[in-house]
Write a protein that holds these residues in place. Structure first.
Motif, PDB file in Angstrom:
ATOM      1  N   GLU A 277      22.789  33.349  -5.136  1.00 21.18           N
ATOM      2  CA  GLU A 277      24.077  33.978  -5.464  1.00 21.18           C
ATOM      3  C   GLU A 277      24.465  33.745  -6.916  1.00 21.18           C
ATOM      4  OE1 GLU A 277      25.025  29.992  -3.464  1.00 21.18           O
ATOM      5  OE2 GLU A 277      23.661  31.680  -3.148  1.00 21.18           O
ATOM      6  N   ARG A 278      24.047  32.615  -7.480  1.00 17.62           N
ATOM      7  CA  ARG A 278      24.350  32.367  -8.883  1.00 17.62           C
ATOM      8  C   ARG A 278      23.471  33.221  -9.789  1.00 17.62           C
ATOM      9  NH1 ARG A 278      23.482  27.305 -10.806  1.00 17.62           N
ATOM     10  NH2 ARG A 278      24.469  28.114 -12.679  1.00 17.62           N
ATOM     11  N   LEU A 279      22.249  33.486  -9.355  1.00 17.17           N
ATOM     12  CA  LEU A 279      21.391  34.387 -10.119  1.00 17.17           C
ATOM     13  C   LEU A 279      21.949  35.803 -10.121  1.00 17.17           C
ATOM     14  CD1 LEU A 279      17.838  33.209  -9.017  1.00 17.17           C
ATOM     15  CD2 LEU A 279      18.941  32.810 -11.228  1.00 17.17           C
ATOM     16  N   GLU A 280      22.736  36.128  -9.105  1.00 14.56           N
ATOM     17  CA  GLU A 280      23.344  37.453  -9.026  1.00 14.56           C
ATOM     18  C   GLU A 280      24.619  37.546  -9.855  1.00 14.56           C
ATOM     19  OE1 GLU A 280      23.760  37.712  -4.812  1.00 14.56           O
ATOM     20  OE2 GLU A 280      21.827  38.709  -4.550  1.00 14.56           O
ATOM     21  N   GLY A 281      24.945  36.466 -10.552  1.00 12.49           N
ATOM     22  CA  GLY A 281      26.093  36.501 -11.440  1.00 12.49           C
ATOM     23  C   GLY A 281      27.350  35.891 -10.889  1.00 12.49           C
ATOM     24  N   GLU A 282      27.279  35.321  -9.674  1.00  9.70           N
ATOM     25  CA  GLU A 282      28.464  34.710  -9.102  1.00  9.70           C
ATOM     26  C   GLU A 282      28.659  33.306  -9.667  1.00  9.70           C
ATOM     27  OE1 GLU A 282      29.955  36.853  -7.606  1.00  9.70           O
ATOM     28  OE2 GLU A 282      28.370  38.240  -7.092  1.00  9.70           O
TER      29      GLU A 282
ATOM     30  N   PRO B 259      28.170  25.225  -1.911  1.00  8.50           N
ATOM     31  CA  PRO B 259      26.968  25.667  -1.203  1.00  8.50           C
ATOM     32  C   PRO B 259      25.803  25.975  -2.147  1.00  8.50           C
ATOM     33  CG  PRO B 259      28.899  26.788  -0.348  1.00  8.50           C
ATOM     34  CD  PRO B 259      29.316  26.094  -1.597  1.00  8.50           C
ATOM     35  N   SER B 260      26.113  26.352  -3.380  1.00  3.72           N
ATOM     36  CA  SER B 260      25.048  26.614  -4.348  1.00  3.72           C
ATOM     37  C   SER B 260      24.347  25.321  -4.737  1.00  3.72           C
ATOM     38  CB  SER B 260      25.630  27.296  -5.593  1.00  3.72           C
ATOM     39  OG  SER B 260      26.316  28.479  -5.251  1.00  3.72           O
TER      40      SER B 260
ATOM     41  N   MET C 155      18.497  25.992   2.444  1.00  2.00           N
ATOM     42  CA  MET C 155      18.140  27.086   1.543  1.00  2.00           C
ATOM     43  C   MET C 155      18.321  28.453   2.179  1.00  2.00           C
ATOM     44  SD  MET C 155      14.851  25.716  -0.614  1.00  2.00           S
ATOM     45  CE  MET C 155      13.884  25.331   0.860  1.00  2.00           C
ATOM     46  N   ALA C 156      19.214  28.564   3.146  1.00  2.00           N
ATOM     47  CA  ALA C 156      19.514  29.870   3.728  1.00  2.00           C
ATOM     48  C   ALA C 156      19.953  30.826   2.629  1.00  2.00           C
ATOM     49  CB  ALA C 156      20.597  29.734   4.789  1.00  2.00           C
ATOM     50  N   ARG C 157      19.511  32.063   2.704  1.00  2.00           N
ATOM     51  CA  ARG C 157      19.805  33.046   1.650  1.00  2.00           C
ATOM     52  C   ARG C 157      21.302  33.278   1.496  1.00  2.00           C
ATOM     53  NH1 ARG C 157      21.301  35.773  -1.725  1.00  2.00           N
ATOM     54  NH2 ARG C 157      20.316  37.508  -2.830  1.00  2.00           N
ATOM     55  N   HIS C 158      21.991  33.384   2.610  1.00  2.00           N
ATOM     56  CA  HIS C 158      23.421  33.637   2.595  1.00  2.00           C
ATOM     57  C   HIS C 158      24.148  32.303   2.590  1.00  2.00           C
ATOM     58  CE1 HIS C 158      27.312  35.343   3.633  1.00  2.00           C
ATOM     59  NE2 HIS C 158      26.796  36.548   3.563  1.00  2.00           N
ATOM     60  N   PRO C 159      25.013  32.040   1.619  1.00  2.00           N
ATOM     61  CA  PRO C 159      25.684  30.736   1.565  1.00  2.00           C
ATOM     62  C   PRO C 159      26.423  30.376   2.850  1.00  2.00           C
ATOM     63  CG  PRO C 159      26.016  31.909  -0.483  1.00  2.00           C
ATOM     64  CD  PRO C 159      25.356  32.880   0.457  1.00  2.00           C
ATOM     65  N   ALA C 160      26.968  31.389   3.556  1.00  5.39           N
ATOM     66  CA  ALA C 160      27.703  31.100   4.786  1.00  5.39           C
ATOM     67  C   ALA C 160      26.784  30.585   5.882  1.00  5.39           C
ATOM     68  CB  ALA C 160      28.428  32.355   5.270  1.00  5.39           C
TER      69      ALA C 160
ATOM     70  N   LEU D 275      34.860  17.702   3.923  1.00  4.65           N
ATOM     71  CA  LEU D 275      34.645  18.982   3.255  1.00  4.65           C
ATOM     72  C   LEU D 275      33.865  19.924   4.153  1.00  4.65           C
ATOM     73  CD1 LEU D 275      33.511  17.847  -0.294  1.00  4.65           C
ATOM     74  CD2 LEU D 275      35.704  18.792   0.306  1.00  4.65           C
ATOM     75  N   VAL D 276      34.229  21.188   4.111  1.00  2.00           N
ATOM     76  CA  VAL D 276      33.482  22.218   4.813  1.00  2.00           C
ATOM     77  C   VAL D 276      33.128  23.294   3.809  1.00  2.00           C
ATOM     78  CG1 VAL D 276      33.565  23.953   6.622  1.00  2.00           C
ATOM     79  CG2 VAL D 276      34.596  21.733   7.001  1.00  2.00           C
ATOM     80  N   TRP D 277      31.910  23.775   3.867  1.00  2.00           N
ATOM     81  CA  TRP D 277      31.450  24.741   2.868  1.00  2.00           C
ATOM     82  C   TRP D 277      31.255  26.095   3.503  1.00  2.00           C
ATOM     83  CZ3 TRP D 277      26.786  21.629   0.589  1.00  2.00           C
ATOM     84  CH2 TRP D 277      27.294  20.524  -0.097  1.00  2.00           C
ATOM     85  N   ALA D 278      31.334  27.106   2.677  1.00  2.00           N
ATOM     86  CA  ALA D 278      30.913  28.435   3.096  1.00  2.00           C
ATOM     87  C   ALA D 278      30.696  29.274   1.874  1.00  2.00           C
ATOM     88  CB  ALA D 278      31.936  29.072   4.026  1.00  2.00           C
TER      89      ALA D 278
END
Length: 503
Positions: free
Chosen positions: A183-188, A193-194, A246-251, A293-296
């Protein structure tokens, strides 16, 4: 520079290493008679005097943020100096080797050893995240294994504190290809989670002896964006934990404490429990039940459908949430029963969600209207942020103050709300803003009036990194001015409770 002295106190002895962010020196603190590590930060080329001053100031802020961390898994920062026109960080001196060096020298490490290292690093990361600080460059070279057995996360030089630019943002890639979350490579901007993804890639390299993605920098970037992680073969009971991290979707990535528990289980020679990501189908599901802490998913990793029905909070046991990172279902912040009560309607209308792009506000709105009455909720954003939930608490505070200043510039406005029958435009007088207490972390209210009576009351408040505007309007002459104000305030409190309950 060897033999030079900084601040009349730190004597540089010899270089220990160098990288894109600068050079690390072995030095002696003459005042306390101890050896320390001194990091000489390199500023980007081509900066003018103002640019250099700003870069130095950012480095100082980042150092201050890092210095707040007090955790055995984070390298201690003792001091920050500005000499010879550049920043210098004075840190504790660690003796041992990096995880990257251990992999190069020893090959794949036992899964139990890797799991212990991972649990220690993740606890350190969680301590940083609780203070709004992302590392953004978790990789084997930044995990240090001391001779005493301590595992230390180093190099917060490109860490990002919420609301602040960083020293390396201008024109440089933030992170190391192959260890940067997709997601960071996509500019986010990414989020905790990253860092979790990057730690998973780091542990993969330690357990497998090779990186999850190989090749040139561009090949690793392309593979991260287009290919699933290569299945681990040497990791044994650690393999499913790495896959989840390393799931593709951070959620889909697990929360930190479940991950730490799983890593500790593997380190103890046991099977890891099944790890699951966050359930995005049940609003309000994530949050307090698991502790700190909970992440998504970071908000902008979702292609924005403004109606996605979830808001995720980084939550601590007490106090307000730290950050909302998923798209917020604005129409879900008031229940049908609450809408019916606010609008005095036995058949409450459904909310209509829309994007708002006006001179006085930008964001995602939901309006509930009947003839003569309406209530609206807007999750606002600033012009520099793609979505309301992409802001930081600091930028949200600035937005709140800027909106207050903007409102104060005008004594009146042209107003209409055709959905409730006010087709206008009508001239409305704008009342002075008044401080608000008891809703959010800060806020204020003001009113619109015509012909001597209040017909609209507006509440602005900030909760963590969200700025919420709640507006109630009635065309009827029956409610008193105070009743109009109280109705808007009630609706604002209900939206705040809805946001907090999702945490």
């Amino acid at each position: 520079m060897s033999g030079g002295r900084l601040a009349g106190r730190y004597t540089l002895i010899r270089p220990l290493g160098s990288g894109g962010m600068g050079k690390v020196w072995l030095a002696r603190d003459e005042m306390l008679d101890r050896e320390v590590a001194v990091k000489e930060l390199t500023l980007p080329e081509g900066l003018d005097e103002q640019g250099r001053a700003e870069a130095v100031a950012r480095a100082a802020r980042e150092a201050q943020a890092t210095a707040q961390l007090r955790h055995p898994g984070v390298v201690a920062l003792h001091d920050v100096l500005v000499e010879y026109g550049r920043p210098w960080l004075i840190m504790e001196l660690l003796r041992g080797r990096t995880l990257g060096e251990a992999i190069a020298q020893d090959g794949p490490l036992p899964p139990s050893t890797v799991a212990r290292i991972g649990a220690d690093v993740l606890e350190a990361l969680t301590a940083a995240h609780s203070r709004g600080l992302q590392h953004r460059d978790v990789k084997p070279g930044n995990v240090f294994l001391t001779d005493s057995g301590r595992v230390v996360l180093t190099d917060f030089g490109i860490a990002r504190q919420e609301g602040q630019a960083t020293l390396t943002q201008a024109g440089l890639m933030i992170g190391s290809p192959g260890f940067i979350a997709p997601e960071r490579l996509e500019g986010e901007p990414g989020g905790p989670p990253s860092d979790l993804w990057s730690l998973g890639a780091t542990l993969y390299a330690a357990a497998e002896g090779v990186s999850v993605y190989e090749g040139s920098a561009m090949e690793r970037i392309q593979a991260t964006l287009t290919l699933p992680p290569r299945p681990p073969h040497r990791s044994g009971p650690l393999a499913p934990v790495l896959t989840a991290m390393m799931a593709r979707h951070p959620a889909a990535r697990p929360d930190p404490w479940s991950t730490v528990h799983a890593l500790r289980q593997v380190a103890a020679g046991q099977e890891a429990p099944v790890l699951a990501g966050q359930d995005l189908t049940v609003p309000g599901r994530v949050g307090r039940r698991r502790g700190w802490l909970v992440w998504a998913i970071p908000a902008t990793a979702v292609v924005v459908a403004a109606a996605v029905a979830a808001a995720v909070i980084f939550w601590r046991p007490s106090g307000p949430p730290t950050a909302f990172t998923l798209p917020v279902d604005v129409c879900g912040l008031l229940t049908p029963a609450q809408v019916g009560e606010v609008l005095d309607s036995g058949q409450p209308p459904k909310g209509v969600q829309s994007a708002v792009e006006g001179a006085d506000r930008i964001g995602v709105a939901c309006n509930w209207t009947v003839q003569g009455r309406g209530v609206g909720v807007v999750a606002q954003r600033d012009s520099d942020t793609p979505h309301p939930w992409s802001m930081t608490p600091e930028s949200a505070h600035r937005l709140l103050e800027n909106q207050r200043a903007y409102i104060g510039k005008f004594p009146e406005l042209q107003w209409s709300w055709k959905e409730i029958g006010a087709k206008g435009p009508f001239t409305a007088q704008i009342g002075k803003t008044k401080p608000l207490q008891g809703v959010g972390e800060e806020g204020y209210t003001y009113e619109l009036s015509a012909q001597g009576r209040v017909h609209t009351a507006v509440v602005y408040y900030r909760l963590a990194n969200l700025v919420i505007q709640v507006e109630f309007t009635t065309l009827a002459s029956r409610p008193t001015d105070d009743q109009v104000r109280q109705t808007a305030l009630t609706a604002a409190r209900q939206t705040e409770q809805a946001l907090r309950s999702q945490g």
